[in-house]
Design a protein around this motif. Structure first.
Motif, PDB file in Angstrom:
ATOM      1  N   THR A   1      44.428  37.082  42.115  1.00  0.00           N
ATOM      2  CA  THR A   1      44.129  35.994  43.036  1.00  0.00           C
ATOM      3  C   THR A   1      44.877  36.198  44.348  1.00  0.00           C
ATOM      4  O   THR A   1      45.819  37.001  44.432  1.00  0.00           O
ATOM      5  CB  THR A   1      44.540  34.652  42.437  1.00  0.00           C
TER       6      THR A   1
ATOM      7  N   SER B   1      40.361  35.962  49.590  1.00  0.00           N
ATOM      8  CA  SER B   1      39.779  36.149  48.252  1.00  0.00           C
ATOM      9  C   SER B   1      38.285  36.433  48.352  1.00  0.00           C
ATOM     10  O   SER B   1      37.487  35.502  48.452  1.00  0.00           O
ATOM     11  CB  SER B   1      40.010  34.901  47.386  1.00  0.00           C
TER      12      SER B   1
ATOM     13  N   ASP C   1      36.609  35.687  42.788  1.00  0.00           N
ATOM     14  CA  ASP C   1      37.589  34.922  42.004  1.00  0.00           C
ATOM     15  C   ASP C   1      38.655  35.814  41.383  1.00  0.00           C
ATOM     16  O   ASP C   1      39.740  35.346  41.047  1.00  0.00           O
ATOM     17  CB  ASP C   1      36.876  34.142  40.896  1.00  0.00           C
TER      18      ASP C   1
END
Length: 253
Positions: A61, A118, A121
């Motif tokens: 992440t 990002s 995900d």
């Protein structure tokens, strides 16, 4: 036969189309995987201008990558990054190290900038650029040596991030394995306890069955005895009454 030929021909077309789609999917997946940990030269929009930068995508992440990037720079190069504002909607906080000595990049003091975003995900992208001062940003043309060093630092970070991700995945897998083993031991103990309890209960049930059989036989015997006892009782009452009657007759004489 002609109809069969057309059916087979249609099936063959469908098979070829499916194979093409599958190949394209696997090819795109391979390309996407190849992009991970591969540092590339690009640009970022900073202070309303395009600045030369290096970017790399890693697994994890944005928060994980941002934290590891900060700790890795501190531990490896003693560079301490601080928050430096927000670049725009959907962008993560910019990290800055102003006028910091970075001998691995240049003998001069530099301003080091970076952001983490990002794309998906499960992946994040680190962008890194630097400047000697106000409006003196590194470029691969004018500062080839320094820019190459900046790229090498980012590539080293990418390699470290990959190892760290594997370490954490292994640690997580080991933790899950230990939890599964504990659960297995718990289930084994519960199963053994239940088996023991079931065996004990079955033995008690069998004993109760035998007791019930014995009680039933005894009840039957007692019922037979009770009938005989009732007959004896009636006979004794009759005998007693006769004796009383005889005694009453003797008393009257």
């Amino acid at each position: 036969m002609i109809f069969l030929f057309f059916v087979n021909s249609d099936l063959m077309k469908l098979f070829v189309a499916f194979a093409i789609i599958l190949s394209a999917f696997l090819g795109s997946a391979t390309v996407a995987q190849a992009q991970l940990y591969d540092v590339r030269t690009t640009s970022v929009n900073f202070e309303r201008k395009e600045r030369a930068a290096v970017k790399v995508q890693v697994e994890g992440t944005a928060a994980w990558t941002r934290d590891f990037w900060q700790s890795w720079l501190k531990d490896t190069y003693n560079i301490r990054l601080k928050g430096g504002g927000v670049l725009g909607v959907g962008k993560s906080d910019m990290l800055v190290a102003k006028q910091t000595p970075a001998s691995s990049v240049s003998g001069k003091l530099i301003d080091l900038y970076s952001t983490v975003t990002s794309p998906t995900d499960t992946t994040s992208e680190l962008s890194v650029w630097a400047a000697f001062g106000a409006d003196a940003f590194l470029t691969p043309d004018k500062n080839a040596t320094e820019f190459a060093a900046l790229r090498n630092i980012t590539q080293s970070f990418a390699s470290a991030a990959r190892l760290q991700a594997y370490r954490e995945q292994i640690a997580d897998a080991e933790k899950q394995l230990k939890e599964a083993e504990k659960e297995k031991d718990k289930l084994d103990k519960e199963r053994t306890s239940l088996q023991s309890s079931t065996t004990s209960n079955l033995a008690r049930i069998e004993a109760l069955k035998q007791q019930n059989i014995s009680n039933t036989l005894k009840a039957r015997e007692d019922s037979v005895k009770l009938v005989g006892n009732a007959q004896q009782l009636d006979l004794r009452k009759l005998q007693l009454q006769r004796k009383r009657d005889r005694m009453t007759a003797l008393e009257r004489k």
